[in-house]
Motif scaffolding. Structure first.
Motif, PDB file in Angstrom:
ATOM      1  N   PRO A  18       0.725  -1.163  -0.085  1.00  0.00           N
ATOM      2  CA  PRO A  18       0.203  -0.127   0.324  1.00  0.00           C
ATOM      3  C   PRO A  18       0.754   1.322   0.038  1.00  0.00           C
ATOM      4  O   PRO A  18       0.383   2.373  -0.369  1.00  0.00           O
ATOM      5  N   THR A  19       2.075   1.344   0.632  1.00  0.00           N
ATOM      6  CA  THR A  19       2.990   2.396   0.689  1.00  0.00           C
ATOM      7  C   THR A  19       3.477   2.828  -1.145  1.00  0.00           C
ATOM      8  O   THR A  19       3.280   3.831  -1.239  1.00  0.00           O
ATOM      9  N   LEU A  20       3.662   1.698  -1.645  1.00  0.00           N
ATOM     10  CA  LEU A  20       4.295   1.941  -3.033  1.00  0.00           C
ATOM     11  C   LEU A  20       3.053   2.436  -3.904  1.00  0.00           C
ATOM     12  O   LEU A  20       3.083   3.288  -4.738  1.00  0.00           O
ATOM     13  N   LYS A  21       2.111   1.682  -3.736  1.00  0.00           N
ATOM     14  CA  LYS A  21       0.693   1.890  -4.639  1.00  0.00           C
ATOM     15  C   LYS A  21       0.417   3.451  -4.262  1.00  0.00           C
ATOM     16  O   LYS A  21      -0.256   4.304  -4.953  1.00  0.00           O
ATOM     17  N   GLY A  22       0.210   3.787  -2.883  1.00  0.00           N
ATOM     18  CA  GLY A  22      -0.377   5.110  -2.385  1.00  0.00           C
ATOM     19  C   GLY A  22       0.577   6.258  -2.953  1.00  0.00           C
ATOM     20  O   GLY A  22       0.390   7.393  -3.452  1.00  0.00           O
ATOM     21  N   MET A  23       1.970   6.041  -2.880  1.00  0.00           N
ATOM     22  CA  MET A  23       2.938   7.108  -3.224  1.00  0.00           C
ATOM     23  C   MET A  23       2.726   7.281  -4.925  1.00  0.00           C
ATOM     24  O   MET A  23       2.820   8.478  -5.389  1.00  0.00           O
ATOM     25  N   LYS A  24       2.424   6.204  -5.599  1.00  0.00           N
ATOM     26  CA  LYS A  24       2.390   6.356  -6.783  1.00  0.00           C
ATOM     27  C   LYS A  24       0.915   7.200  -7.346  1.00  0.00           C
ATOM     28  O   LYS A  24       1.082   7.976  -8.148  1.00  0.00           O
ATOM     29  N   GLU A  25      -0.046   6.667  -6.656  1.00  0.00           N
ATOM     30  CA  GLU A  25      -1.407   7.304  -6.838  1.00  0.00           C
ATOM     31  C   GLU A  25      -1.356   8.826  -6.379  1.00  0.00           C
ATOM     32  O   GLU A  25      -1.844   9.575  -7.047  1.00  0.00           O
ATOM     33  N   GLU A  26      -0.567   9.254  -5.537  1.00  0.00           N
ATOM     34  CA  GLU A  26      -0.458  10.683  -4.974  1.00  0.00           C
ATOM     35  C   GLU A  26       0.419  11.316  -5.793  1.00  0.00           C
ATOM     36  O   GLU A  26       1.059  12.541  -5.525  1.00  0.00           O
ATOM     37  N   GLY A  27       1.084  10.825  -6.795  1.00  0.00           N
ATOM     38  CA  GLY A  27       2.192  11.549  -7.912  1.00  0.00           C
ATOM     39  C   GLY A  27       3.359  11.765  -7.152  1.00  0.00           C
ATOM     40  O   GLY A  27       4.252  12.479  -7.685  1.00  0.00           O
ATOM     41  N   LYS A  28       3.946  10.636  -6.295  1.00  0.00           N
ATOM     42  CA  LYS A  28       5.108  10.702  -5.791  1.00  0.00           C
ATOM     43  C   LYS A  28       5.774   9.203  -5.764  1.00  0.00           C
ATOM     44  O   LYS A  28       6.064   8.808  -4.709  1.00  0.00           O
TER      45      LYS A  28
END
Ligand code: AMP
Ligand code: GLY
Length: 441
Positions: free
Chosen positions: A251-261
């Motif tokens: 979820p960290t990698l997915k979240g960072m990607k979705e949030e543009g980072k």
């Protein structure tokens, strides 16, 4: 390939050694490096925050990939700086490194994404922070939001101590880093460090570790950058590691990607695993740990450079998942013992000559050789990683900093590794040396 490593500590020495052993790597460079690193890499005295100097060095020396060790240049945007100039570099962008340089960002991110972590509240007014503290059960944890060289966290057992820690932040002890304060519930369980190589979407896991943050034996004394480490973490199981992957890393990698980072680079998960074997994030770091790296990398049984290269290309490919290591095959264990200067972690006296007892010498690839036969090379491989060292004008090795040496030993089991590491530690001397005698025990 020509690889540049940025940094000068034991972690960077371990990175330089692993990378230099790759069949793809023709030459390793390091800025600024240290005398130990200079035996395997070409060192140049350019400081880690001199982005213009470092990028010019990379361009002139036709560097194919730059690898960043410490957090400071990452939090100041070295990756963005290099990439804007068309230079290939491995590490998170300034935005992605925010997971480390803003604890507030990290906590809010975890809350948004359902990633398990301690309950908290954040404050920019001291009265509010103090009032909230009184509403929580002791012990509690007070954290400065920004980077504070590992000193911005106080675990307190009384409300008076909580007020003291909160005041220290708002009175400017950590400068800008303390203008925002996190008050966090205390987590119990065992601590573990997990390191991932990330390509923006996927990850490859390095062996797990445990570090020893307190200065003295039995976890007494002040917090330090780390006085030792062992790998693999003896309390870690494949089931817990799977939970860490599913509940935290993915979820960290997915979240960072979705949030543009999108997160590319090494990611360090500082974790607490509770008595129900549930993992919680204590902290994220945007880099490898020091001294965990010195214990972890020698266990790796694949080409670290290849893994980093694939990740920097944006696709880990067949390296996704748990990387092959002595840990996976169940055969290996390693320990790293830090030898620090007198006065560490406060002010230290530099310039003490470092001496080896008769029989001990430095061999190839930073390995220690013991002609007295005390350290059996069939039993353990002992590596000397340098950090706070320099050469005096007669080219003798002297101390130059808090954490001076990391003695790492790799063996069939942790007990043998510990024995060999301490045999070496006891054969190395400098005035005022401090080391814990219970790493791994
Ligand atoms: P950090 O700099 O965030 O890694 O914190 C330093 C150390 O403080 C950690 O390694 C933990 O031992 C301890 N710590 C930080 N936060 C907590 C927490 N919420 N509960 C228990 N211990 C903590
Ligand atoms: N050993 C802890 C750290 O590198 O932050």
């Amino acid at each position: 390939m020509r690889v540049l490593i940025i940094g000068s500590g034991g972690r960077e020495h371990a990175l330089a050694l692993s990378i230099s052993l790759s069949e793809h790597v023709e030459q390793v460079f390091c800025c600024p490096g240290n005398p130990g690193i200079s035996q395997i890499a070409q060192c140049s005295p350019i400081e880690i925050n001199d982005f213009a100097g470092l990028s010019e060095f990379a361009r002139q020396n036709k560097i194919d990939l730059t690898v960043v060790g410490p957090d400071e240049p990452l939090s100041e945007g070295i990756v963005d700086y290099f990439e804007e100039r068309g230079l290939k570099i491995f590490g998170p962008s300034k935005d992605a490194a925010k997971l480390e340089w803003s604890k507030y960002f990290a906590k809010e991110f975890m809350l948004r994404r359902g990633i398990p972590s301690a309950k908290y509240a954040a404050f920019d007014r001291r009265e509010h922070a103090i009032a909230y503290s009184y509403s929580r059960k002791l012990p509690i944890v007070i954290k400065a939001d920004g980077l504070a060289k590992g000193k911005g966290v106080a675990v307190v057992n009384t409300y008076d101590a909580a007020i003291g820690a909160i005041n220290a932040c708002f009175d400017g002890k950590f400068g800008e880093a303390g203008k925002l304060v996190i008050v966090e519930d205390f987590l119990t369980g065992f601590e573990a460090s997990v390191f991932a190589v990330c390509d923006g979407e996927n990850y490859a896991l390095l062996p797990t570790a445990q570090d020893y943050k307190r200065l003295l034996d039995h976890d007494k004394g002040p917090n330090t950058g780390g006085m030792g480490a062992i790998s693999p973490n003896p309390a870690m199981t494949p089931e817990i590691l799977k939970k860490i992957e599913i509940q935290i890393l993915q979820p960290t990698l997915k979240g960072m990607k979705e949030e543009g980072k999108p997160y590319k680079g090494f990611l360090y998960l500082g974790l607490m695993v509770d008595d129900k074997k549930e993992p919680h994030v204590v902290e994220f770091n945007s880099r490898l740990g020091d001294p965990e790296t010195q214990a972890v990398l020698p266990l790796l049984e694949c080409d670290l450079f290849e893994v980093i290269w694939q990740a920097s290309e944006g696709d880990l490919g067949y390296f996704k998942g748990v990387l092959p290591s002595a840990e996976t095959s169940g055969l290996g264990a390693s320990v790293c013992v830090i030898m620090a200067s007198e006065g560490y972690p406060e002010k230290v006296a530099d310039g003490m000559p470092i001496r080896f007892k008769v029989g001990l010498s430095l061999g190839e690839n930073s390995q220690l050789v013991d002609s007295s036969g005390d350290i059996d090379p069939e039993e353990a491989k002992v590596i000397l990683f340098q950090a706070g060292t320099k050469l005096d004008k007669n080219r003798n090795l002297i101390t130059a900093g808090g954490r001076v040496l990391s003695v790492a030993a790799l063996a069939g089991n942790i007990k043998m590794a510990i024995q060999s590491a301490y045999k070496a530690v006891n054969k190395i001397d400098f005035a005022g040396k401090q080391n814990r005698s219970d790493i791994g025990k």
